[in-house]
Enzyme design. Structure first.
Site: not given
Length: 490
Positions: A158, A83, A182
Site C-alpha cells: 500500500s 503516503k 507495506s
C-alpha cells in the site's frame, strides 16, 4: 557520489551535503524532481495529489534561509512525499478512497510537522491502496501506481506510490506505513530501502488507520543512510498517541560505521526449507547476501522460531477484525463508495467472532515472547548457545505483473514480512540484486525491539559492500511510454 548532472538520483544524504556546501540549490533540485514528475508520472501514477506550487515556494524559502544562516539539518531543501494517509493541513488526504475524496485536514500529523520543521520540501501525496489495505484497485480515487523498473509490474503493497516515486527520482524520500509489510514490500519491489520501526517508535496520530495494533509508520528512501536521517527526524514520544513509546531516540546516523563485526545473524531455515520456500534464483540471491554479511564480520547461525503460518494466522484474524471495526459504519451506510477490493475484505471481518479475536491476540503474545527469546538466548539454548543481534530473511519475490486480484489472495500464502508486525520488532528491506528480468531482489533484516540502530548499521554496511545502489530504473524509457490503460482484468 552520484552524478550531479541528474540531481534527482542523488541520495538524501548526498543532496544534503551538496546543499550545505553551496554546490546544489534546493530550487534546482526541486525543479528537477518536478520535471521528472511531469515526464514520467503519467505512466507511473505515483502521486495522487502533487503539490508543485507549494514545493516551489518551500524550495525558494529553504534556499534563502540556507544562504542566510545555513541549513537546519540534512533534510533542509530536500524534496519528499507522504503516503496519502498522512494528514496534511490544507492539502487533501484521501486514503485513495471515494469516502474521503474531498477530505482536507485542518492540521498536520506529527510526522509531517517534524519533516516541515526540518525544512523539507513537500512534493505531494503519493498513491496508496484504499485505506492502506484494499488494492490494487481501479475503482477508487486514482489508479494504482506502477513499478519504474517495468511499468507492467506492480510496485507492491500500500506504500506503492512512495516506492515508485523514490526509485524514479520524483522525490528523494517518503513516509509510508506498514501493517503487514507495506513499507518493506514496496521497498523490495522498487529496489529502494524502507524500514518498519519498532511498534510505538513513531507517532501514528493523524495517520488513517488500517489495523490499530499492527500499524507502523516509517520512512522510505534510496539507502540506509537516508532512512537514518528520516527516522532521526520523525521518531519520538507523542503523549497524545497511546501506542507511542517513551523511549530515547539514538543518533541513527552515527551508528553507520560500515561493518557488522562481532554481530550474530540468525536465519530460521525451517521457514525457507519447508514452510515457505522461495524460488531458486531468490534463494541464491539470499544466500549470497549472507556471504556478504559474513565478509563484513558477522556470524550467521540457524535459529528456531514458531511456524511462519502461526504468525500469519494471528495477524490476519486480528487485522480483519480491527479493519471491520474501523469501517463498519461506512460499510453499513455507504458501501457503494468503497472500492470492491476493500469492501470484500472489510466484510470478512464481520464473519469473525470475539472468540477468534481473543485467541488470535493470545497467540500473538506467545509468538512475540518466543521471538524476543530467540534474540536473547535462542530457544531454550537450542540449536546454539548465545544471543543473536539480527534475523536475516527474504522479503518478497521480485515484483509480478500489476493486475486486479481476488479478495482472498492475501490469505493464500504466508508472508515473510507479517511476522514482525505481529511481534513489533524493527524490520528493514534493502535491495540485494536483480533477477534475469532486471527486477530487484530484496533482503530483510529484523532486530531487537527499539534497536533500529543496529538494523540500519548492518543494512548500510551491506549497501556499501555491494554495487546495487549504483543501479537505477531507465526513466528515459519510461518517459517515452504511453499512459497505461485504466483497468487490467483480474
Amino acid at each position: 557520489m552520484a552524478d550531479v548532472d541528474d540531481p534527482t538520483f542523488l541520495t538524501l544524504g548526498e543532496a544534503g551535503r551538496l546543499i550545505a556546501a553551496g554546490a546544489l540549490s534546493p530550487v534546482e533540485l526541486t525543479e528537477a524532481c518536478l520535471a521528472r514528475m511531469e515526464a514520467v508520472d503519467g505512466v507511473l501514477s505515483s502521486f495522487v495529489t502533487p503539490t508543485p506550487d507549494l514545493a516551489r515556494r518551500q524550495a525558494r524559502e529553504a534556499e534563502a534561509e540556507i544562504q542566510r544562516s545555513g541549513p537546519r539539518g540534512p533534510l533542509h531543501g530536500i524534496p519528499y512525499s507522504l503516503k496519502d494517509i498522512y494528514e496534511t493541513a490544507g492539502i487533501r488526504t484521501t486514503g485513495q478512497s471515494r469516502l474521503l475524496a474531498d477530505n482536507v485536514p485542518a492540521e498536520d500529523c506529527p510526522a509531517q510537522a517534524a519533516l516541515a520543521a526540518a525544512g523539507g520540501v513537500l512534493m505531494g501525496k503519493t498513491t496508496t491502496w484504499e485505506f492502506a489495505h484494499g488494492g490494487p484497485s481501479w475503482d477508487v480515487v486514482a489508479p494504482p501506481a506502477r513499478n519504474p523498473w517495468n511499468a507492467e509490474r506492480s510496485p507492491a503493497g500500500s506504500s506503492s506510490g512512495s516506492g515508485a516515486a523514490i526509485a524514479a527520482g520524483l522525490c528523494l524520500a517518503s513516509m509510508g506505513s506498514d501493517t503487514g509489510g507495506s513499507i518493506r514490500l514496496p521497498a523490495a519491489a522498487c529496489g529502494i530501502a524502507g524500514i518498519k520501526p519498532t511498534y510505538g517508535r513513531l507517532s501514528r496520530r493523524g495517520i488513517l488507520p488500517n489495523c490499530f495494533s499492527h500499524d507502523h509508520a516509517g520512512p522510505m528512501a534510496w539507502n540506509c543512510e537516508d532512512l537514518a536521517i528520516l527516522l532521526g527526524i520523525t521518531a519520538g514520544h507523542d503523549p497524545l498517541d497511546p501506542a507511542c513509546a517513551d523511549v530515547p531516540v539514538p543518533d541513527y546516523r552515527a551508528a553507520l560505521n560500515g561493518d557488522a563485526k562481532g554481530l550474530v545473524v540468525g536465519v530460521p531455515w525451517q521457514w525457507l526449507d519447508h514452510e515457505a520456500p522461495i524460488s531458486a534464483p531468490y534463494r541464491q540471491a539470499f544466500e549470497a547476501s549472507l556471504d556478504v554479511l559474513r565478509g563484513l564480520g558477522a556470524t550467521v547461525r540457524g535459529v528456531t522460531l514458531p511456524p511462519i503460518l502461526e504468525y500469519n494466522d494471528s495477524k490476519r484474524v486480528i487485522a480483519m477484525t480491527e479493519l471491520f471495526a474501523i469501517h463498519e459504519q461506512d460499510l453499513r451506510t455507504r458501501p457503494d463508495l468503497f472500492g470492491a477490493s476493500l469492501r470484500f475484505r472489510v466484510m470478512c471481518g464481520a464473519l469473525l467472532r470475539a472468540e477468534d479475536y481473543v485467541q488470535a491476540t493470545r497467540m500473538r503474545a506467545r509468538l512475540a515472547a518466543a521471538t524476543q527469546a530467540v534474540f536473547e538466548a535462542g530457544t531454550g539454548g537450542r540449536p546454539y548457545a548465545g544471543r543473536i543481534d539480527l534475523l536475516a530473511l527474504p522479503c518478497a519475490e521480485p515484483a509480478g505483473v500489476l493486475a486486479a486480484t481476488r479478495p482472498e489472495w492475501m490469505f493464500e500464502a504466508p508472508s515473510y514480512t507479517a511476522p514482525f508486525n505481529v511481534t513489533g520488532n524493527p524490520a528493514l528491506s534493502i535491495c540485494s540484486g536483480f533477477d534475469a528480468d532486471g527486477m530487484p531482489f530484496s533482503l530483510q533484516l529484523a532486530g531487537r525491539l527499539f534497536d533500529e540502530a543496529t538494523v540500519l548499521r548492518v543494512g548500510d554496511a551491506y549497501e556499501r559492500a555491494t554495487a546495487w545502489r549504483g543501479r537505477r530504473p531507465d526513466v528515459a524509457a519510461l518517459a517515452r511510454q504511453a499512459a497505461p490503460p485504466e483497468t487490467i482484468a483480474a
